[in-house]
Design a protein around this motif. Sequence first.
Motif, PDB file in Angstrom:
ATOM      1  N   VAL A 199      12.231  27.750 -51.263  1.00 60.34           N
ATOM      2  CA  VAL A 199      11.420  28.955 -51.076  1.00 60.34           C
ATOM      3  C   VAL A 199      10.663  29.386 -52.348  1.00 60.34           C
ATOM      4  N   PRO A 200      11.302  29.421 -53.532  1.00 60.70           N
ATOM      5  CA  PRO A 200      10.547  29.869 -54.717  1.00 60.70           C
ATOM      6  C   PRO A 200       9.304  29.004 -54.990  1.00 60.70           C
ATOM      7  N   GLY A 201       9.443  27.701 -54.891  1.00 56.73           N
ATOM      8  CA  GLY A 201       8.286  26.811 -55.097  1.00 56.73           C
ATOM      9  C   GLY A 201       7.214  27.041 -54.041  1.00 56.73           C
ATOM     10  N   ASN A 202       7.638  27.203 -52.795  1.00 60.52           N
ATOM     11  CA  ASN A 202       6.678  27.481 -51.726  1.00 60.52           C
ATOM     12  C   ASN A 202       5.994  28.837 -51.921  1.00 60.52           C
ATOM     13  N   ALA A 203       6.755  29.798 -52.435  1.00 62.83           N
ATOM     14  CA  ALA A 203       6.173  31.121 -52.696  1.00 62.83           C
ATOM     15  C   ALA A 203       5.059  30.999 -53.735  1.00 62.83           C
ATOM     16  N   ALA A 204       5.291  30.178 -54.754  1.00 59.93           N
ATOM     17  CA  ALA A 204       4.267  29.980 -55.789  1.00 59.93           C
ATOM     18  C   ALA A 204       3.025  29.335 -55.173  1.00 59.93           C
ATOM     19  N   ALA A 205       3.237  28.378 -54.264  1.00 63.02           N
ATOM     20  CA  ALA A 205       2.094  27.711 -53.621  1.00 63.02           C
ATOM     21  C   ALA A 205       1.303  28.705 -52.767  1.00 63.02           C
ATOM     22  N   ILE A 206       2.002  29.653 -52.147  1.00 63.21           N
ATOM     23  CA  ILE A 206       1.308  30.658 -51.325  1.00 63.21           C
ATOM     24  C   ILE A 206       0.448  31.570 -52.201  1.00 63.21           C
ATOM     25  N   LEU A 207       0.979  31.934 -53.361  1.00 62.08           N
ATOM     26  CA  LEU A 207       0.206  32.806 -54.257  1.00 62.08           C
ATOM     27  C   LEU A 207      -1.082  32.118 -54.719  1.00 62.08           C
ATOM     28  N   GLU A 208      -1.061  30.796 -54.720  1.00 64.89           N
ATOM     29  CA  GLU A 208      -2.290  30.067 -55.084  1.00 64.89           C
ATOM     30  C   GLU A 208      -3.352  30.117 -53.985  1.00 64.89           C
ATOM     31  N   ARG A 209      -2.972  30.542 -52.780  1.00 68.05           N
ATOM     32  CA  ARG A 209      -3.954  30.673 -51.700  1.00 68.05           C
ATOM     33  C   ARG A 209      -4.639  32.038 -51.742  1.00 68.05           C
ATOM     34  N   ASP A 210      -4.503  32.725 -52.842  1.00 70.35           N
ATOM     35  CA  ASP A 210      -4.999  34.088 -52.992  1.00 70.35           C
ATOM     36  C   ASP A 210      -6.449  34.266 -52.540  1.00 70.35           C
ATOM     37  N   ALA A 211      -7.329  33.334 -52.939  1.00 69.73           N
ATOM     38  CA  ALA A 211      -8.757  33.481 -52.627  1.00 69.73           C
ATOM     39  C   ALA A 211      -8.983  33.458 -51.117  1.00 69.73           C
ATOM     40  N   GLU A 212      -8.220  32.604 -50.447  1.00 69.00           N
ATOM     41  CA  GLU A 212      -8.342  32.489 -48.996  1.00 69.00           C
ATOM     42  C   GLU A 212      -7.892  33.788 -48.302  1.00 69.00           C
ATOM     43  N   ILE A 213      -6.831  34.365 -48.845  1.00 73.62           N
ATOM     44  CA  ILE A 213      -6.314  35.605 -48.251  1.00 73.62           C
ATOM     45  C   ILE A 213      -7.268  36.768 -48.554  1.00 73.62           C
ATOM     46  N   ARG A 214      -7.931  36.693 -49.696  1.00 74.84           N
ATOM     47  CA  ARG A 214      -8.919  37.724 -50.013  1.00 74.84           C
ATOM     48  C   ARG A 214     -10.094  37.678 -49.014  1.00 74.84           C
ATOM     49  N   GLU A 215     -10.484  36.466 -48.614  1.00 78.55           N
ATOM     50  CA  GLU A 215     -11.556  36.350 -47.604  1.00 78.55           C
ATOM     51  C   GLU A 215     -11.133  36.978 -46.282  1.00 78.55           C
ATOM     52  N   LEU A 216      -9.913  36.723 -45.926  1.00 79.86           N
ATOM     53  CA  LEU A 216      -9.369  37.313 -44.701  1.00 79.86           C
ATOM     54  C   LEU A 216      -9.354  38.836 -44.830  1.00 79.86           C
ATOM     55  N   ALA A 217      -8.991  39.309 -46.017  1.00 77.25           N
ATOM     56  CA  ALA A 217      -8.920  40.754 -46.270  1.00 77.25           C
ATOM     57  C   ALA A 217     -10.284  41.411 -46.087  1.00 77.25           C
ATOM     58  N   ALA A 218     -11.343  40.687 -46.448  1.00 79.46           N
ATOM     59  CA  ALA A 218     -12.692  41.258 -46.313  1.00 79.46           C
ATOM     60  C   ALA A 218     -12.996  41.537 -44.844  1.00 79.46           C
ATOM     61  N   GLU A 219     -12.495  40.712 -43.941  1.00 74.35           N
ATOM     62  CA  GLU A 219     -12.664  40.947 -42.500  1.00 74.35           C
ATOM     63  C   GLU A 219     -11.796  42.121 -42.043  1.00 74.35           C
ATOM     64  N   VAL A 220     -10.565  42.102 -42.456  1.00 75.05           N
ATOM     65  CA  VAL A 220      -9.623  43.137 -42.019  1.00 75.05           C
ATOM     66  C   VAL A 220     -10.061  44.520 -42.533  1.00 75.05           C
ATOM     67  N   ALA A 221     -10.633  44.548 -43.726  1.00 74.01           N
ATOM     68  CA  ALA A 221     -11.021  45.832 -44.327  1.00 74.01           C
ATOM     69  C   ALA A 221     -12.081  46.565 -43.496  1.00 74.01           C
ATOM     70  N   LYS A 222     -12.814  45.835 -42.645  1.00 70.22           N
ATOM     71  CA  LYS A 222     -13.859  46.476 -41.828  1.00 70.22           C
ATOM     72  C   LYS A 222     -13.293  47.111 -40.561  1.00 70.22           C
ATOM     73  N   ALA A 223     -12.052  46.790 -40.254  1.00 69.13           N
ATOM     74  CA  ALA A 223     -11.497  47.215 -38.968  1.00 69.13           C
ATOM     75  C   ALA A 223     -10.961  48.637 -39.018  1.00 69.13           C
ATOM     76  N   ARG A 224     -10.890  49.264 -37.822  1.00 68.19           N
ATOM     77  CA  ARG A 224     -10.254  50.570 -37.731  1.00 68.19           C
ATOM     78  C   ARG A 224      -8.795  50.417 -37.327  1.00 68.19           C
ATOM     79  N   ASP A 225      -8.555  49.396 -36.507  1.00 70.98           N
ATOM     80  CA  ASP A 225      -7.196  49.121 -36.027  1.00 70.98           C
ATOM     81  C   ASP A 225      -6.899  47.640 -36.177  1.00 70.98           C
ATOM     82  N   VAL A 226      -5.671  47.325 -36.501  1.00 71.61           N
ATOM     83  CA  VAL A 226      -5.257  45.923 -36.661  1.00 71.61           C
ATOM     84  C   VAL A 226      -3.922  45.717 -35.955  1.00 71.61           C
ATOM     85  N   LEU A 227      -3.800  44.598 -35.263  1.00 66.80           N
ATOM     86  CA  LEU A 227      -2.521  44.249 -34.636  1.00 66.80           C
ATOM     87  C   LEU A 227      -1.868  43.113 -35.410  1.00 66.80           C
ATOM     88  N   PHE A 228      -0.564  43.201 -35.604  1.00 68.58           N
ATOM     89  CA  PHE A 228       0.216  42.115 -36.213  1.00 68.58           C
ATOM     90  C   PHE A 228       1.215  41.636 -35.164  1.00 68.58           C
TER      91      PHE A 228
END
Length: 364
Positions: A195-224
């Motif tokens: 898990v710790p190594g995988n967690a580090a690999a996930i943090l490296e996907r930061d730019a991709e998650i930021r792109e997703l965040a740009a979409e989510v930031a426009k929404a009024r409601d979000v479902l998880f």
Amino acid sequence: GKGNYRHFMEKELHEHPAVLGDTLRQYLDPKTLEVRLPRLPFDPARLPRLTISACGSAFLAGLVGRYWIEGLARLPVDADVASELRYRDPPLAEGGGAILVSQSGETADTMAALQLLRAGGQRVLAVVNVPESSMARESDGALLTVAGPEIGVASTKAFTAQLAVLACLAIGFGRARRELSTLDEGRLTQALLEVPGNAAAILERDAEIRELAAEVAKARDVLFLGRGPLYPIALEGALKLKEISYIHAEGYAAGEMKHGPIALVDSDVPVVALCPSGPLFEKTMSNLQEAAARGGRIMAFTDAEGAPALRRFAERVVELPHACAFAAPILHAIPVQLLAYHVAVLKGTDVDQPRNLAKSVTVE
Ligand code: M6R
């Protein structure tokens, strides 16, 4: 201080790999692949029933713990938020045990639950981050998360450290109750050690998650959405997004969609799906397809095995490192926290000190 980070929350998100490593090393032996628990206030082999209680994110960690403990140790678990448990006066099993989860160890409602449980004859184990806290002192035993101080009001590393401790407890209980073979134990602890190594690999996907965040930031409601132990992670994603970005978000068990919430789905509502490969993949995917058929914009977190099928209809698919189903909730918690962080930064809110909230809720 914050070092080179803009916010404490960002710094604390980046501490996931170290904190998970420190916490896991506390409770499992990497050489023998065995869980090593200190003396517990109850014998898990003899417990008739376990109660888990906490507040907020700590409660959601407890909910994941319920799936793990019931699944691996076949021990019945009740889980309730502390503010409800304390007034519900539930009938408690004779000789029962309880686990309370808290970062601060000072949350008023969780302290009240502790008193109620002890008065009801339950032996109480606290999973806390602050060793000298009231909860650590007043329970019958404490296991520490080794997360270090958490300053951001939104819980991040403390939450995944709680998951790590609960995962070790579930394995330990499974062994004590003779539900797990040495082979199973080795396979599960091995998955946790990755898990710790995988967690580090996930943090490296930061730019991709930021792109997703740009979409989510426009929404009024979000479902998880998620199923099984990923359902509490869906709740955590929604809680975190509400808490720091002030966007309305709901977490749902994916199978509940057709019982109401699917009525909300249209092209304005991003649907963030936690959909790792594993036993519940197909079921979750078919719920997502139903949402996509109604115009829902599916943003899915999965792994290499799950990605191809999801790409056929999802707007975005973020591929996380492959982990066995057992470790998936810990790994999926990280990108949903990162997502909330980036959305909040884009919206310009006060990330570390969101309005109306306190780090430690010491009043009822
Ligand atoms: O200190 P505790 O873990 O007992 O706190 C419990 C909740 O107040 C806490 O998890 C809260 O929900 C967080 N702000 C969530 O990010």
